[in-house]
Enzyme design. Structure first.
Site, PDB file in Angstrom:
ATOM      1  N   SER A 184      21.286  30.721  40.519  1.00 16.95           N
ATOM      2  CA  SER A 184      21.971  30.756  41.637  1.00 16.95           C
ATOM      3  C   SER A 184      21.778  29.935  42.966  1.00 16.95           C
ATOM      4  CB  SER A 184      21.880  32.211  42.186  1.00 16.95           C
ATOM      5  OG  SER A 184      22.669  32.399  43.395  1.00 16.95           O
ATOM      6  N   TYR A 235      17.608  39.994  44.354  1.00 11.62           N
ATOM      7  CA  TYR A 235      18.250  38.875  43.848  1.00 11.62           C
ATOM      8  C   TYR A 235      17.647  37.710  43.935  1.00 11.62           C
ATOM      9  CZ  TYR A 235      22.756  36.621  42.286  1.00 11.62           C
ATOM     10  OH  TYR A 235      23.496  35.710  41.522  1.00 11.62           O
TER      11      TYR A 235
END
Length: 266
Positions: free
Chosen positions: A148, A161
């Site tokens: 990401s 995350y």
């Protein structure tokens, strides 16, 4: 249908989290090239087998489905063993499965931290550890980790995350170095905003809280981080995975490759 010619017909591709979103789109892109597909996701066994049958019929390929719990290393090992027994090998591994929870670090639930680290990071270690020996025997393999933009930069309230996605990039680099002489490339794709159901929920919340239309809320969300005022669609990630599997990308390994609309260029 993709027009890229990558010589992937007959390869076996395992994609975690492939019953929706980026993973499902990637499965379709690789199946179009004649890859046999190992599907995995949060779907009951009957629905998963039905999806696998649809792929087999549509693309004339062999398929396998598992809803293995990626928080459990033993389940992952069993999943891969069963997939190899069914389809013969794993030539392409796409670690895509992931979950999210947003909260400040002080109040972040420990169980959410543990689950996110397990599914978004540790599961990739376990799948890689299982497939590298298989790929090394053939002197060919492709490992693509869907990281990401949050593997490169941080955002508030995403402690687990961001930690997991930064970890995925470190994992990618180490395995790429170790496998460089074995015909195996290992890369991480770092998307910015991608139009998935998970993002749609965030947009709905913004629209409600700020009395905006869905499109205005979407624009506000996207441009708060990246200059390109558009989200990617999942298939575009799949097409990038396809490129990384091809011969033209054989010299690309150990890389964290942004698809982030200039998010990290700022």
């Amino acid at each position: 249908m993709s027009t890229l010619q990558t010589g992937l017909k007959g390869k076996v591709a395992l994609i975690t989290g492939s019953t929706s979103g980026i993973g499902l789109a990637t499965a379709h892109v690789l199946a179009e090239q004649g890859c046999h597909i190992v599907l995995h996701g949060l779907m009951d066994q009957d629905d998963g087998l039905s999806l696998a049958s649809e792929f087999a019929a549509q693309y004339q390929i062999n398929t396998f489905f598992s809803n293995a719990d990626l928080r459990d290393a033993n389940c992952i090992h069993e999943f891969i063993n069963n997939a190899v027994n069914a389809l013969g090998s794993i030539d392409i591994l796409v670690n895509n499965a992931g979950i999210q929870h947003t909260q400040d670090v002080t109040n972040f639930p420990i169980e959410k931290w543990n689950d996110i680290i397990a599914i978004n990071l540790s599961s990739a270690f376990h799948t890689i550890q299982k497939v590298v020996p298989l790929m090394a025997k053939k002197k060919w393999g492709r490992i693509i980790n869907i990281a990401s933009v949050h593997g490169l930069v941080a955002s508030a309230n995403k402690v687990a995350y961001c930690a997991a996605k930064h970890g995925i990039i470190g994992l990618t680099k180490v395995v790429a170095i170790e496998c460089a002489e074995q015909g195996i490339t290992v890369n991480a794709i770092c998307p910015g905003w991608v139009d998935t159901p998970l993002i749609s929920k965030q947009i709905d919340t913004i629209a409600t809280d700020k009395s905006l239309s869905y499109e205005d809320a979407k624009y506000q969300l996207v441009t708060s981080k990246q200059p390109l005022p558009e989200m990617l669609i999942p298939r575009e990630i799949g097409e990038f995975v396809l490129f990384l599997c091809g011969n033209a990308a054989r010299g690309i390994t150990g890389s964290a490759l942004p698809m982030d609309g200039a998010w990290t260029a700022q």
